[in-house]
Design an enzyme around this catalytic site. Structure first.
Site, PDB file in Angstrom:
ATOM      1  N   ASP A   1     -21.958 -11.681  -7.334  1.00 10.80           N
ATOM      2  CA  ASP A   1     -22.165 -10.689  -8.380  1.00 10.80           C
ATOM      3  C   ASP A   1     -20.873  -9.901  -8.662  1.00 10.80           C
ATOM      4  O   ASP A   1     -20.178  -9.501  -7.713  1.00 10.80           O
ATOM      5  CB  ASP A   1     -23.254  -9.722  -7.855  1.00 10.80           C
TER       6      ASP A   1
ATOM      7  N   ASP B   1     -29.315 -10.996 -17.640  1.00 11.29           N
ATOM      8  CA  ASP B   1     -28.626  -9.852 -18.250  1.00 11.29           C
ATOM      9  C   ASP B   1     -28.455 -10.029 -19.751  1.00 11.29           C
ATOM     10  O   ASP B   1     -27.782  -9.210 -20.391  1.00 11.29           O
ATOM     11  CB  ASP B   1     -27.230  -9.677 -17.638  1.00 11.29           C
TER      12      ASP B   1
HETATM   13  C1  GLC Z   1     -24.486  -8.164 -12.359  1.00 14.35           C
HETATM   14  C2  GLC Z   1     -25.944  -8.562 -12.365  1.00 14.35           C
HETATM   15  C3  GLC Z   1     -26.725  -7.460 -13.021  1.00 14.35           C
HETATM   16  C4  GLC Z   1     -26.544  -6.218 -12.212  1.00 14.35           C
HETATM   17  C5  GLC Z   1     -25.052  -5.875 -12.005  1.00 14.35           C
HETATM   18  C6  GLC Z   1     -24.874  -4.876 -10.920  1.00 14.35           C
HETATM   19  O1  GLC Z   1     -23.955  -8.051 -13.625  1.00 14.35           O
HETATM   20  O2  GLC Z   1     -26.106  -9.798 -12.995  1.00 14.35           O
HETATM   21  O3  GLC Z   1     -28.072  -7.775 -13.176  1.00 14.35           O
HETATM   22  O4  GLC Z   1     -27.159  -5.144 -12.860  1.00 14.35           O
HETATM   23  O5  GLC Z   1     -24.307  -7.009 -11.625  1.00 14.35           O
HETATM   24  O6  GLC Z   1     -25.099  -5.439  -9.656  1.00 14.35           O
END
Ligand code: GLC
Ligand code: CA
Length: 586
Positions: free
Chosen positions: A207, A332
């Site tokens: 991530d 997302d």
């Molecule tokens: C990434 C994930 C998202 C999350 C963010 C913070 O972008 O895909 O869903 O909110 O990281 O961890």
């Protein structure tokens, strides 16, 4: 164990947003046993790896991306025994499990942050704590240390009296960023990754991994919201190499999620000689409908720009020996089929919904890289059509709804933006059946189910010739079997002035690979033509060096209209609205 998994180059990954995939116990929330119960479906679809979004203990402020314990299973999603069973059952079907590692920040409920709050110096050093701008001494917050904004709206800094400092959170206020300059933090994270590797997972998704290295000096961003100050930071490659080496995952199936990155860094992240990552997700192609670069300002997608981005990333990664992850949808993003024009005749074969969905699939699945399918994409799931802000659950959407209203938008105007842009569009339940809650749960789903599940669902599409699901299955099969798709080179061609909304590229094999393919009766050169136009157009492909692509003798391998009516001339091809065609060139 990895030996039985398919080579990443020939693989397709399926993303499971666990909360919305399949609920086994009627509490309205998807879970690990739910996934296990659907493995036969996933094997039927033909995918090779499953990326499962976080199921670790979490207060769920950001649906599990706020991790409170990295090495356990949240009871709402099942038990460690359920996890082990999922891994074993998947493996027996030739499917590898990929886990989502959220290593840039923890939840504020994580023991480390709690102990920092309690004053333990060792854990204060795990986080990024700063004095306020203009503070006159201990206890006086002053102003936030910099003007950086967090990803979900508002300042990236939070004053915390128990710390006597501001802490940095690039995402929600409940997600404090970890300080990767601290060797102890890096050691902890390598242990987390090793823990799961040893439990039998086949790969990892990391991530926002390009945000782990912050700048040496924290200062205001005079041009923007701060992104360029902390993306691809000074030590990011060094930290990644160290993580990969210490956790023993080099060569496994890995993908990094990269915020606001560039081609040069992505080549470095994914060239195998660097021993960092397998592939990367970059997001430039999913901003072509942001008016003036603002996610919360609506615009029609700019297809010329989309073409430029695909061409530069496909050709640029190839030139540098890097590897792209190929995708339109994830948890997302709003659903691409709605975004790129599938608003008509939703769910009906032969309608624009059907054409747009299949064209989008061809566009990425024939490219160089590893395709990712997001749950429900293979069915043609659409945006949710939220009727009220009360139907929206996501923290980013709720924050930005409030911000839009504060800036003077009416509630209806703000809702219209959220309806198009909310991450919750990708988070409504997987549509299994036409029945109650789309067969996702026997209880009350945690988020509403779109009405169109009556038309768009697995039961209706599985085994039905020409369905979206069967079409995806065919594309996955092509990647498994055709070398030109899994290993071929890529080059974009100009479509010509009469097709400004077409994206056209070639794939081809060279040398021994070409000879081997020819001997096996496989295609050696493909032309892929995708029309994003709601009107017919005529494509006359011309290579970058001015060479015309000869189409005589071409054989149609894929046509999204599937009616044997593709019109190929000597050097041009007619495309109907939202049609995509794959030709094997003589
Ligand atoms: C990434 C994930 C998202 C999350 C963010 C913070 O972008 O895909 O869903 O909110 O990281 O961890
Ligand atoms: Ca459940």
């Amino acid at each position: 164990m990895n030996a039985i998994m398919r080579d990443p180059a020939q693989s397709v990954v399926y993303q499971i947003y666990i909360k919305s995939f399949c609920d086994s116990n009627g509490d309205g929330i998807g879970d690990l046993p739910g996934i296990t119960s659907k493995l036969d479906y996933l094997a039927y679809l033909g995918v090779d790896y499953l990326w499962i979004t976080p199921f670790f203990p979490s207060p769920q402020r950001d649906n599990g991306y706020d991790v409170a314990d990295y090495c356990a299973v949240d009871p709402v999603y099942g038990t460690m025994a359920d996890f082990d069973e999922l891994v074993a059952e998947a493996r027996s079907r030739g499917i590898g499990i990929m886990l989502d590692m959220v290593l840039c920040h923890t939840s504020d409920q994580h023991e480390w942050f709690q102990r920092a709050l309690a004053g333990e110096e060792r854990f204060r050093r795990y986080y990024i704590l700063r004095d306020g701008h203009g503070s006159i001494g201990p206890g006086d917050p002053g102003e936030p240390p910099t003007n950086w904004q967090c990803a979900f709206g508002g300042s990236a800094w939070q004053w915390e009296p128990r710390l006597g400092k501001w802490y940095l959170h690039l995402h929600d206020v409940s997600q404090p960023d970890l300080d990767w300059t601290n060797p102890e933090v890096r050691e902890e994270m390598a242990k987390v990754v090793s823990f799961w590797r040893e439990r039998g997972v086949a790969g990892f998704r990391f991530d926002v991994i390009n945000l782990i290295s912050k700048p040496e000096v924290f200062e205001d961003d005079t041009e923007g919201l701060g992104r360029r100050m902390f993306s691809d930071g000074p030590h990011v490659h060094e930290y990644l190499k160290e993580l990969v080496e210490r956790s023993g995952i080099d060569g496994m199936m890995t993908v990094g999620e990269l915020a606001a990155t560039d081609l040069e860094n992505c080549v470095r992240y994914t060239n195998p000689a660097e021993h960092e990552l397998g592939q990367v997700f970059s997001f430039h192609h999913l901003k072509v409908d942001y008016a003036g670069g603002d996610k919360w300002a609506l615009a029609e997608p700019d297809i010329a720009r989309l073409r430029e981005i695909f061409a530069s990333w496909q050709e640029g990664m190839q030139a540098g020996g890097g590897h792209n992850a190929l995708f339109w949808c994830n948890h997302d993003q709003p659903r691409a089929i709605t975004r790129f024009g599938g608003r008509g005749q939703v769910g009906k074969p032969g309608g624009s919904w059907d054409h747009v969905g299949k064209m989008l699939a061809v566009c990425t699945h024939l490219m160089q890289g590893v395709p990712y399918v997001f749950e429900g994409e293979e069915l043609g799931q659409t945006n949710a059509g939220f009727a009220s802000i009360d139907d929206v659950r996501d923290v980013e959407s709720l924050n930005n709804y409030r911000i839009l209203v504060e800036k003077g938008a009416s509630e209806d105007e703000a809702l219209e933006v959220i309806r198009e842009r909310s991450r919750d569009n990708g988070r409504t339940p997987m549509q299994w059946t036409a029945g109650p809650a789309a067969g996702f749960t026997t209880g009350e789903p945690w988020i509403g189910v779109p009405e169109n599940h009556e038309l768009i669902n697995v039961e209706a599409e599985q085994g039905r010739a020409g369905s979206m699901l069967e079409f995806y299955r065919g594309l996955i099969q092509m990647r498994h079997t055709l070398d030109v798709v899994s290993r071929g080179r890529v080059g974009f061609v100009e479509a010509c002035e009469s097709a400004p909304r077409a994206i056209v590229y070639e794939r081809w094999l060279e040398g021994d690979a070409a000879a081997a393919a020819r001997a096996a009766g496989q295609p050696v050169r493909l032309l892929v033509a995708c029309s994003f136009d709601a009107e017919p157009c005529r494509v006359k492909p011309v290579r970058a060096d001015g060479g015309v692509v000869a189409l005589d003798g071409a054989e149609v391998l894929v046509d999204t209209y599937a009616d044997d009516a593709v019109r190929v001339g000597e050097d041009s091809l007619e495309l109907r609205p939202h049609e995509a065609v794959v030709l094997s060139l003589a």
